[in-house]
Design an enzyme around this catalytic site. Structure first.
Site, PDB file in Angstrom:
ATOM      1  N   SER A  64       0.793  -1.235   0.000  1.00 51.68           N
ATOM      2  CA  SER A  64       0.000   0.000   0.000  1.00 51.68           C
ATOM      3  C   SER A  64       0.820   1.277   0.000  1.00 51.68           C
ATOM      4  CB  SER A  64      -0.951   0.023   1.204  1.00 51.68           C
ATOM      5  OG  SER A  64      -2.103  -0.744   0.925  1.00 51.68           O
ATOM      6  N   LYS A  67      -0.021   3.742  -2.682  1.00 47.67           N
ATOM      7  CA  LYS A  67      -1.037   4.799  -2.619  1.00 47.67           C
ATOM      8  C   LYS A  67      -0.427   6.199  -2.597  1.00 47.67           C
ATOM      9  CE  LYS A  67      -4.728   1.976  -0.608  1.00 47.67           C
ATOM     10  NZ  LYS A  67      -4.120   0.690  -0.239  1.00 47.67           N
ATOM     11  N   SER A 128      -6.089   3.716   4.478  1.00 43.51           N
ATOM     12  CA  SER A 128      -5.610   2.881   3.370  1.00 43.51           C
ATOM     13  C   SER A 128      -6.744   2.125   2.684  1.00 43.51           C
ATOM     14  CB  SER A 128      -4.541   1.893   3.857  1.00 43.51           C
ATOM     15  OG  SER A 128      -3.747   1.429   2.796  1.00 43.51           O
ATOM     16  N   LYS A 253       3.073   6.593   4.754  1.00 44.16           N
ATOM     17  CA  LYS A 253       2.242   5.487   4.275  1.00 44.16           C
ATOM     18  C   LYS A 253       2.821   4.137   4.649  1.00 44.16           C
ATOM     19  CE  LYS A 253      -1.478   4.100   2.545  1.00 44.16           C
ATOM     20  NZ  LYS A 253      -1.394   3.049   3.587  1.00 44.16           N
TER      21      LYS A 253
END
Length: 449
Positions: A64, A67, A128, A253
């Protein structure tokens, strides 16, 4: 003969059992911090200078952390006026189905619901949420397939040579219920090196610093005040108010899949210096895979803030001793002063200021065979660069991809107009008679030598 051969082989095998076999150096030997991860990096955020690295250029799964690119392209589209925060969106069948997949990180979206861009963005950046990320891809590019092309194109533009994007979320494509973007494989996952992940984070927080306003939100309620309200706690547990809180952390993140392992891109600011750190596939004791990334990140941030600071090595309008000017031909003046067009700042290890020295590197295309500039010359004309050279024993780890740091333009300090024809003619005549006089002088000296 056979018995001799057998005896020889027996001796070789016997001694071989006791002969040390060469093995790769352990992580601790190669890595002064002993970071327990497949790759890791630390970067000073204002300059892009890499101050720590472990296996920084191998392409690995990013989960992730993907992202960050989805956020970048959304913020770019908003800055360009192509998308607005209050723009509304109704989920496609694809987004609806993924958003109902609660074993993944998600906020469930209604098939007939209407959501604005800001709340989808917050769900993605804080929680997320994967369905929200695909929704943003569709808002920006029409389809996730189109968006993936944008992701890969932007990666090339930013100098991220190892980046390969196959979706907007960071999930393995197998988790997308057979609806993964066209042209990508069912078992593919996004890949990138630690240096490229840091490169993406560098551009994200420098070009769109507003990302930190959202990334630093510890918790928020999605669709607050409705029956669909869901508490969203930030997966970045190093935010100061959360369980692994660390002073100064305000982004960025996390990521986890079976393929990528426990990964995290962090950013923290202390005493005016911002650090970006990345750990990929972090390991550690205990069964909770999520905490390993925070433990290893803490080691990196402690090292960075304890040992480095951003220093001005050379001030604005710096002149290198002995190289303060360049000769000029065909100008009203016969030389022009030169200096740097700004100061040179760099993240350096404390106590190593004296290990950096400057050198000028001239643009040979602007100089004639005698190393002179030709008038007319405008003030501020770049004539080359000041290069900072490191003379210490440690390894210079360079910069994040696409950043040519450690140098600054050297420019002319004033304008030099072209001399008129009369001045040039008189100089030519003076030069002619000067050459004759030099010839006579040399001849006379020859008679008495």
């Amino acid at each position: 003969m056979k018995s001799l051969t057998a005896l020889f082989l027996s001796i070789v095998l016997t001694f071989g059992l006791f002969t040390p076999v060469a093995t790769p150096a352990s992580a601790a030997e190669n890595d002064p911090l002993g970071i327990n991860a497949s790759a890791a990096i630390a970067v000073e955020a204002s300059t892009g200078k890499v101050i720590y690295g472990k296996n920084v250029d191998e392409s690995l799964g990013i989960a992730s952390m993907t992202k960050m690119m989805t956020e970048y392209l959304l913020l770019e589209a908003i800055a360009d006026g192509k998308v607005s925060w209050d723009q509304t969106y109704q989920p496609s069948e694809y987004v609806y189905q993924i958003s109902q997949y609660r074993s993944l990180s998600n906020v469930p979206l209604r098939k007939d619901g209407s959501y604005n861009v800001r709340e989808l963005y917050e769900a993605m950046a804080i929680y997320s949420a994967n369905g929200a990320a695909i929704a943003i891809a569709e808002i920006v590019a029409g389809t996730e397939t189109n968006f993936v092309k944008m992701m890969n194109d932007k990666a090339k533009e930013l100098g991220m040579d190892t980046a390969t994007f196959v979706n907007s979320t960071g999930l393995n494509n197998r988790d997308l219920l057979g609806m993964h973007p066209k042209g990508t494989g069912a078992e593919e996952e996004n890949m990138m090196s630690a240096r490229d992940v840091a490169t993406l984070a560098y551009h994200l927080i420098n070009n769109y610093p507003e990302i930190l306003e959202t990334a630093s939100i510890e918790k928020k309620v999605f669709q607050e005040g409705t029956e669909d309200a869901i508490n969203m706690q930030n997966w970045n547990w190093m935010l100061p108010g959360l369980v692994y809180g660390y002073e100064g952390v305000d982004g960025l993140k996390t990521g986890y899949t079976d393929f990528a392992g426990s990964s995290f891109t962090a950013t923290a600011e202390r005493n005016g210096m911002r650090i970006i750190s990345v750990v990929m596939n972090a390991q550690g004791s205990g069964s909770n895979q999520y905490v390993h990334r925070f433990n290893e990140t803490k080691k990196i941030l402690n090292y960075a803030f304890s040992n480095f600071s951003v220093e001005e090595l050379f001030p604005a309008e710096y002149q290198l001793p002995g190289e303060t000017s360049l000769p000029v031909v065909k100008g009203k003046e016969k030389e022009v002063s030169i200096h740097t067009n700004g100061s040179v700042k760099m993240a350096i290890k404390r106590g190593e200021n004296d290990l950096y020295e400057p050198a000028f590197e001239y643009n040979e295309d602007l100089l004639n065979e005698e190393g002179a500039l030709t008038a007319p010359i405008e003030k501020g004309t770049s004539v080359g660069s000041l290069i900072v050279k490191y003379n210490g024993e440690g390894q210079d780890l360079g910069y994040v991809n696409g950043i040519n740091g450690g140098k600054i333009d050297v420019v002319t300090a004033e304008e030099v107009e072209k001399a008129n024809w009369f001045v040039l003619t008189m100089r030519g005549i003076g030069g002619f008679f000067g050459d004759i006089w030099d010839g006579i002088t040399n001849a006379v000296k020859g008679l008495f030598s």
